[in-house]
Design a protein around this motif. Structure first.
Motif, short mmCIF file in Angstrom:
data_model
loop_
_atom_site.label_atom_id
_atom_site.label_comp_id
_atom_site.label_asym_id
_atom_site.label_seq_id
_atom_site.Cartn_x
_atom_site.Cartn_y
_atom_site.Cartn_z
N LEU A 599 0.82 -1.23 0.00
CA LEU A 599 0.00 0.00 0.00
C LEU A 599 0.85 1.27 0.00
N PRO A 600 1.80 1.41 0.94
CA PRO A 600 2.60 2.65 0.95
C PRO A 600 3.37 2.83 -0.36
N ASN A 601 3.89 1.73 -0.94
CA ASN A 601 4.64 1.84 -2.19
C ASN A 601 3.77 2.32 -3.33
N VAL A 602 2.59 1.72 -3.43
CA VAL A 602 1.66 2.10 -4.51
C VAL A 602 1.26 3.56 -4.34
N CYS A 605 3.95 5.88 -5.51
CA CYS A 605 4.05 6.00 -6.97
C CYS A 605 2.84 6.71 -7.57
N HIS A 606 1.89 7.11 -6.72
CA HIS A 606 0.65 7.73 -7.21
C HIS A 606 -0.06 6.84 -8.23
N ILE A 610 -4.20 1.20 -9.02
CA ILE A 610 -3.83 0.03 -8.21
C ILE A 610 -4.27 0.24 -6.75
N LEU A 611 -4.15 1.48 -6.29
CA LEU A 611 -4.58 1.77 -4.93
C LEU A 611 -6.07 1.45 -4.79
N HIS A 612 -6.84 1.89 -5.78
CA HIS A 612 -8.29 1.63 -5.77
C HIS A 612 -8.54 0.12 -5.73
N PRO A 644 -4.10 15.96 -2.02
CA PRO A 644 -4.87 16.59 -3.11
C PRO A 644 -5.23 15.60 -4.23
N GLN A 645 -4.30 14.66 -4.56
CA GLN A 645 -4.57 13.77 -5.71
C GLN A 645 -5.77 12.86 -5.49
#
Length: 1386
Positions: A599-602, A605-606, A610-612, A644-645
């Motif tokens: 999770l932190p890595n993804v 990388c913004h 993948i986060l979703h 913000p993203q």
């Protein structure tokens, strides 16, 4: 200084003992007259007194020791006798302190049993003067005398025995309870240190010691829980994490307080308890908690906590599984045997990996226990379990550690001919190959180490080995059989051979590079592989192979995240990854890596797509994730929300939905331990801006503290862990609660919100502001100005209200409206939805009804479904979380009902989804196709697409959707539905609407991940509200249970009797169950916990079940059914107690404690009205003639209170049954439930207590729980301590004669030295002063009041200076028993 002292003393004493030569020649012929003796004595003492007064204090002891040495150096008994008389007189005239003299005499090295005369004279003197020592000295002297007696050998001439006896008389005098030289409690302490349980005392003491120790058996019993050895926990139930289940990690014994002679079974190792817990799936945390094993210390090499007792139990479990396999025909049917082996390999890997157990030791022990047993049907499963560990750790450890496995092989595989190759289309073929795989790993290790230990392939395994070699050469591996799994398992430590089979697995789920497929939403494309690896295949891989697979998946995901790939992950990969996360044995690479690395890595990388995906996995595909990981993710999500993203419609929605699920899914017993970890910085687990999430957290907090009875007996949150959390929430998102919601909160939370009331904006103001803004909207002309004004940060969040007005008045919204919405952004829009929710309520409250109402509903609906301005789940969540009162609250719920049911949009979505899909995702291979079909029929539009098409001119939108693999509006709505049902339950007038909602949407509960827990929490939390609404209760249970009927085996939850009689609405004639019903219901739990096979409930794969193990499931479904009955809680509680208190043909006598255990578990898991009836039973026993009449029968009460012994001899009485049952119930109670005991004692029982027997009964009832009170709620322990004395005072007043003073006093001393210390001294002193003299004498050491009895004044003088901690019965300086000196936390 030393030399003159000796010479001066010599001159004083030698003068007196000088004799004439003639006297020595005719020894024994000359006699001094008594007068002469007396004169000599007085002159000697006179000289000595003068000398003594000149001696400095520090030389006193040395001086007395010299005198004793001098006396012992005399050979004439007459001289010794005379000098002893001198000493006695010196003590009697208070010249010498008795303590110093006694110590010098007994500790003298020259006092030996062979000098029988000296021995006899010495102990006669000690007996004469010991009455004057203080109680601590008496204790030290007792120890010294006992040590001296130990020096007498076991064989001595009978002629000298009578001269040795004075030593025994001294012991007898010290132990004499009427002389009361010291608390008997101190004496027993010394005796038990010298003669532990089971060791006989010295022959000289005869039965003196054993009788004295026996006199403490009542005290020990008053501190023991009846039938404690047969009480068992439910693993992962809230009570299971408390101190009741702790065991000593080296002996497996209960940690008993004090050196009392407890019953034998309490000193036994509790292997049954540990074994039972080990057998339960998901029990490893509880095992670590019980034995105090700590995973954290493993990083430090010195802290290898090997735990041999645990090792032995694991070995016994394997042997048990081997025995089970002999009798079971089928293996791969998901039956008990398969589940047991699966669970065993998981336990073994964990405990061996963390070095709590040693692999070679276990294998040798297994060999020893299986030798000669001929158990070989389970051999393949055993080798499969060993292969798991070997393949994963052989590279890091020495080969020699693994060679014992070959001894097992020789034992279990006696065949001379080759074993045939099994059918590799069946999953159990991987077990049949396990031994061959082990041999391949051992051999590989031997080659790599160039070791001499290479073992040729055993003849019986030749065919297996050739088959594997052949398969390796054959490069094309089909996915249809288990060949790939076999090769992965055999060669996972050999990289040349391993890459081929692993490569095939990985390719299957990654999808080859060129095939693409679309996902829901626009512009979203993924790699084209949709079929995940089936669970059967994953189960057939060793842990080592699974770790390689999950590692390569995680690495690939991170690579894709870094490459900012526009192609989403293949659905097969995502589903397979979720399936792998279910295996607890690969936790470090699995869920731990997921939360703390992936999770932190993804995020870094913004890679938002993948986060979703990861959040979706967590929401819809995870099971049994440990609470600390879930709370860790929650704090990640709160920090994510601020970036913000993430201010993007789809991601923002996903983050909020996931957080809502995490919060509402927290178990009641998880809330406190998890949130107390963040007390230093509560901000991290709270939302800085989402009022809904913070409200959800408060509701969860209210539910958890209610169900665990955390606030029972307290009226404020001051000083509790909740305070900072609530304070922080009120700083972040100040809000109020409606009175009907607030009234369900525990009292301290209610008080907090009443104090922290937040002024609400009036509806009049809101309407005025909306009108004002709407006027501006209509009057402004410059497009840019309009967009800037309405989307500016800090402008009032009223824009949705304006859109509503536009639609109401003009039926359309122009393009500028769309631009403003886009500019406001997802995060800020939530505030607009909130105001809009309030505005709607005011609009509907004032609408004229009829035509206008229909128009309002239509517009609202269009905003959701036609224009996609706000999603249904968010809007309903906001509406459900507002705090309207009275009529407005009803209007709010009316809007919710209309939104959900009036138009068909949502109802159709729900019924189609429920009809087409099943919740068992782990068994499905075509989820993705169904998912896509559903999304094509009902596309999710999250970027105002509908509005973009409708405005004039239409806006061309091509939003970039993030990949959706699992979610849809129905699944997102489920946690919101949970909240909606609760809100509707709180408000009486909307009950009918709730029934309608359940009728239409209840089917969704088929996809709820914890339906039974939800029902349990709801019925428990709203027990007061639902008491008289039996129809609604039944409706709720029916709706949720019937949604699951197609997906569960019959009999999985509610009992047949209930389904037959309790489910049918019969208002005229409510079903009242009989005793048989309750007996069967409890019997079902008893059988489940006893591991009966086949069990009362159908087997299932616990990894994907709502509950972690059969007992947890049985307990919860039983509680749900009992709370669902149309019977008041009080009656249900009484019926449960009657299961053992009345004579029931269905309850077997020999097993009655197991039934009491089950009743204790069930009744403590129910709301207060159900268990508080136990107090009435206790009152009826206390007031019964058996306890109120004065009984003269000696020993009578204690025999009666020994439940186990009475039960075995068929002589038990009602009062002993109630005692045992109360112990079972309280043993399972939370500390909150127990905290009602002090009030019960002082307000209800105290006025009733008049007789000794009542008092002893109450001591026995509550005594065993002092230890838990001390550890968990000191305040309660001190209140109970005082109540015990107040009751004693009443008994003392009402009874002419007290027969059991000694056990009562022993119990009170035990309480002081083990628990309360001097904390209650002030209250207690006043009470002791009022007691009868004999009682005062015995208790004088508790208060240090001098009771003017002979010898007592001197005794208490020295004892007044007591330290204020709990002084131990051991000397202050010397070490006492290791578990004694305690300081009491005030």
């Amino acid at each position: 200084m030393a030399i003159p002292m000796e010479s001066q003393l010599q001159s004083i004493f030698e003068d007196v003992v000088k004799t004439e030569v003639i006297e020595e020649a005719f020894a024994g012929m000359f006699m001094d007259t008594p007068e002469d003796e007396r004169t000599k004595l007085i002159s000697c003492l006179g000289a000595f007194r003068q000398y003594w007064s000149t001696l400095p204090q520090e030389s006193h002891e040395q001086c007395v020791q010299w005198i004793v040495r001098f006396i012992h150096s005399q050979h004439s008994p007459k001289r010794v006798s005379f000098l002893y008389d001198c000493l006695a007189m010196a003590v009697e005239t208070s010249l010498l302190p008795p303590r110093m003299v006694c110590q010098a005499l007994i500790n003298s090295e020259t006092l030996e049993w062979e000098r029988t005369q000296l021995w006899a004279l010495t102990f006669k003197l000690v007996r004469k003067i010991i009455g004057g020592v203080d109680y601590k000295a008496a204790r030290d002297l007792l120890k010294a005398v006992l040590d001296k007696i130990q020096t007498i050998p076991s064989l001595v001439s009978s002629a000298v025995v009578h001269q040795l006896l004075p030593a025994r008389e001294v012991v007898e005098y010290i132990l004499d309870r009427n002389a009361c030289l010291l608390p008997a409690y101190f004496a027993v302490n010394e005796i038990r240190k010298l003669y532990p349980e089971g060791q006989l005392s010295h022959w000289l003491l005869g039965s003196l010691i054993s009788d004295f120790v026996d006199s403490f058996r009542p005290t020990a019993r008053m501190n023991s829980i009846c039938g404690r050895c047969s009480l068992l926990p439910v693993v992962n139930n809230s009570g299971a994490i408390c101190n009741s289940w702790k065991l000593d990690p080296s002996t497996l014994r209960f940690p008993l307080r004090g050196m009392l002679p407890y019953d034998k079974d309490l000193f036994e190792p509790q292997t049954g308890l540990l074994r039972y817990v080990l057998e339960q799936p998901y029990s490893r945390d509880m095992v670590c908690n019980m034995l105090g094993l700590n995973k954290q210390t493993l990083n430090i090499a010195q802290h290898k906590q090997r735990c041999p007792v645990l090792e032995e139990q694991l070995v016994d479990l394997v042997v048990y599984a081997m025995e089970r396999s002999e009798t079971e025909e089928q293996f791969d049917d998901g039956g008990t045997s398969q589940l047991l082996w699966q669970h065993l390999s998981s336990q073994l890997i964990f405990f061996v990996l963390f070095q709590f157990a040693s692999f070679p030791h276990m294998v040798l022990s297994l060999h020893q226990k299986l030798a000669g047993r001929g158990l070989i049907k389970g051999r393949d499963h055993l080798m499969w379990v060993l292969l798991q560990f070997i393949s994963g750790s052989i590279q890091k450890n020495a080969l020699a550690d693994f060679l014992p496995v070959m001894k097992l092989f020789d034992l279990l595989y006696p065949e001379k001919e080759c074993i045939p190759v099994p059918d590799i289309n069946k999953p159990q073929s991987t077990h049949a190959f396990a031994m061959t795989c082990i041999w391949i790993h051992l051999n590989r290790k031997a080659q790599n180490d160039n070791s001499k230990l290479q073992i040729p392939i055993p003849h019986s395994l030749k065919l297996h080995h050739e088959f594997l070699q052949q398969s390796l050469r054959n490069k094309s591996l089909p996915m249809t059989d288990y060949k790939i799994a076999l090769l992965c398992n055999a060669y996972s430590t050999n990289s040349e051979c391993f890459t081929l089979p692993m490569g095939v697995l990985v390719e299957t789920i990654y999808g080859n590079g060129n095939v693409r497929m679309s996902l829901p939403g626009t512009n979203c494309v993924a790699s084209g592989s949709v079929t995940p690896l089936p669970m059967n295949l994953l189960d057939s891989l060793t842990v080592h192979a699974k770790m390689s697979l999950i590692h390569s998946i995680a690495t690939r995901v991170i690579k894709l995240a870094q490459a900012k790939s526009s192609i989403a992950l293949a659905p097969a990969l995502v589903e397979t990854y979720s399936r792998l996360l279910v295996y607890m044995e690969i936790e470090s690479l699995g869920i731990k890596g997921f939360i703390s690395q992936l999770l932190p890595n993804v995020f870094k990388c913004h890679a938002w797509g993948i986060l979703h995906t990861l959040l979706e996995m967590f929401s819809y595909r995870m099971h049994h994730i440990q609470p600390h990981y879930r709370v860790q993710l929650l704090s990640h999500l709160h920090s994510l929300a601020a970036v913000p993203q993430t201010n993007q419609n789809q991601l923002h929605l996903c983050v909020e939905s996931t957080a809502l699920r995490l919060i509402t899914a927290l178990g009641s017993s998880e809330v406190q331990p998890q949130f107390t970890r963040f007390l230093s910085d509560p901000k991290t687990v709270l939302s800085a801006e989402s009022e809904e999430l913070n409200r959800a957290l408060i509701l969860t907090l209210a539910r958890a503290t209610h169900i665990t009875d955390f606030f029972t007996g307290s009226d404020s949150i001051q000083g509790t862990w909740c305070k900072d959390i609530l304070q922080t929430i009120m700083n972040f998102t100040p809000h109020n609660w409606a009175s009907h919601t607030l009234s369900c909160f525990p009292a301290p939370l209610q008080a907090f919100f009443k104090q922290n009331n937040v002024p609400q904006e009036s509806r009049f103001n809101l309407k005025k502001n909306v009108e004002e803004e709407y006027r501006k909207w209509k009057s402004m002309t410059n497009e840019n100005d309009i967009i800037t004004h309405f989307s500016m940060q800090g402008s009032p969040p009223l824009f949705l209200c304006l859109l509503w007005k536009m639609l109401l008045e003009t039926d359309h919204i122009n393009q500028i409206g769309f631009r403003v919405l886009e500019r406001i952004g997802a995060r800020a829009l939530v505030a607009h939805v909130r105001t809009f929710a309030d505005f709607l309520v005011y609009e509907f409250s004032t609408s004229a009804g009829g035509q206008q109402l229909n128009k309002c509903i239509e517009i609202l609906n269009d905003m959701v479904w036609k224009y996609n301005i706000v999603t249904l789940d968010r809007l309903i969540l906001c509406l459900a979380m507002r705090s309207h009162e009275g009529n407005e609250a009803q209007v709010c719920y009316f809007i919710i009902q209309l939104l959900l049911l009036k138009p068909n949009d949502f109802r159709n979505r729900v019924s189609d989804f429920v009809k087409e899909n099943a919740p068992e995702h782990w068994l499905q291979s075509d989820w993705h196709n169904k998912h896509m079909t559903y999304h094509k029929k009902y596309p999710e539009k999250l970027y105002f697409e509908g509005l973009a098409e409708q405005v004039n001119p239409p806006v061309q939108l091509q939003p970039q959707y993030l990949p959706i693999y699992f979610g849809n509006v129905c699944l997102r709505f489920l946690p919101v539905f949970d909240i909606v049902i609760h809100r509707f339950l709180e408000l009486l007038p909307v009950s009918k609407s709730l029934e309608t909602l359940l009728d239409h949407l209840g089917g969704l509960y088929k996809f709820h991940d914890r339906p039974v827990t939800y029902l349990y929490n709801t019925l428990h939390y709203y027990e007061r509200h639902l008491r008289d609404r039996t129809n609604l209760k039944r409706k709720l249970v029916h709706a949720i249970m019937s949604s699951l009927k197609d997906n569960r085996t019959p009999g999985w939850c509610l009992s047949e009797t209930y389904l037959k009689f309790g489910m049918n609405p019969r208002d005229d004639n409510v079903w009242i169950p009989d005793d048989t019903y309750y007996c069967k219901l409890i019997g079902r739990l008893v059988d489940t916990m006893a591991g009966k096979s086949p069990g009362p409930f159908p087997n299932c794969d616990w990894r994907f079940n709502e509950f972690p193990n059969p007992a947890a499931h049985a307990l919860h479904v039983t509680c749900v059914e009992l709370m669902a009955l149309a019977v008041p809680g009080k009656d249900v509680g009484n019926a449960l107690l009657n299961v053992v208190l009345k004579s029931q043909p269905l309850v077997p006598r020999e097993n009655v404690t197991a039934w009491m255990n089950a009743i204790g578990l069930v009744i403590t898991a129910l709301p207060e009205p159900y268990w508080i009836v136990l107090h009435d039973r206790i009152v009826s026993v206390i007031s019964s003639p058996a306890l109120t009449s004065e009984m003269e029968c000696v020993g009578y009460p204690f025999q009666l209170l020994d439940f186990t012994a009475c039960h075995q001899s068929y002589s038990e009485m009602y009062c002993s049954y109630v005692l045992a049952l109360a112990h079972a119930v309280w043993h399972h109670s939370s500390i909150g439930q127990l905290s009602l005991i002090p009030k019960f004692l002082s307000e209800v029982l105290k006025p009733l207590v008049k007789t000794e027997f009542q008092l002893l009964y109450i001591y026995h009832l509550v005594g065993p729980f002092l230890q838990r009170f001390q550890q968990e709620r000191t305040r309660c322990m001190l209140e109970i301590g005082v109540a015990f004395y107040e009751m004693l005072q009443a008994v003392d007043l009402h009874s002419k004669h007290l027969a059991y003073m000694d056990p009562i006093c022993d119990f009170l001393y035990h309480m002081k030295y083990m628990f309360t210390g001097d904390s209650v001294k002030d209250q207690v002193e006043k009470i002791i002063c009022t007691l009868r003299p004999a009682m005062k004498l015995r208790l004088r050491f508790i208060t240090h009041i001098s009771v003017m009895e002979p010898g007592a004044a001197a005794a208490t003088a020295t004892s007044a200076s007591q330290p204020t901690t709990v002084s131990s019965p051991a000397p202050q300086s010397g070490p006492g028993p290791s578990n004694i000196p305690l300081s009491v936390a005030q």
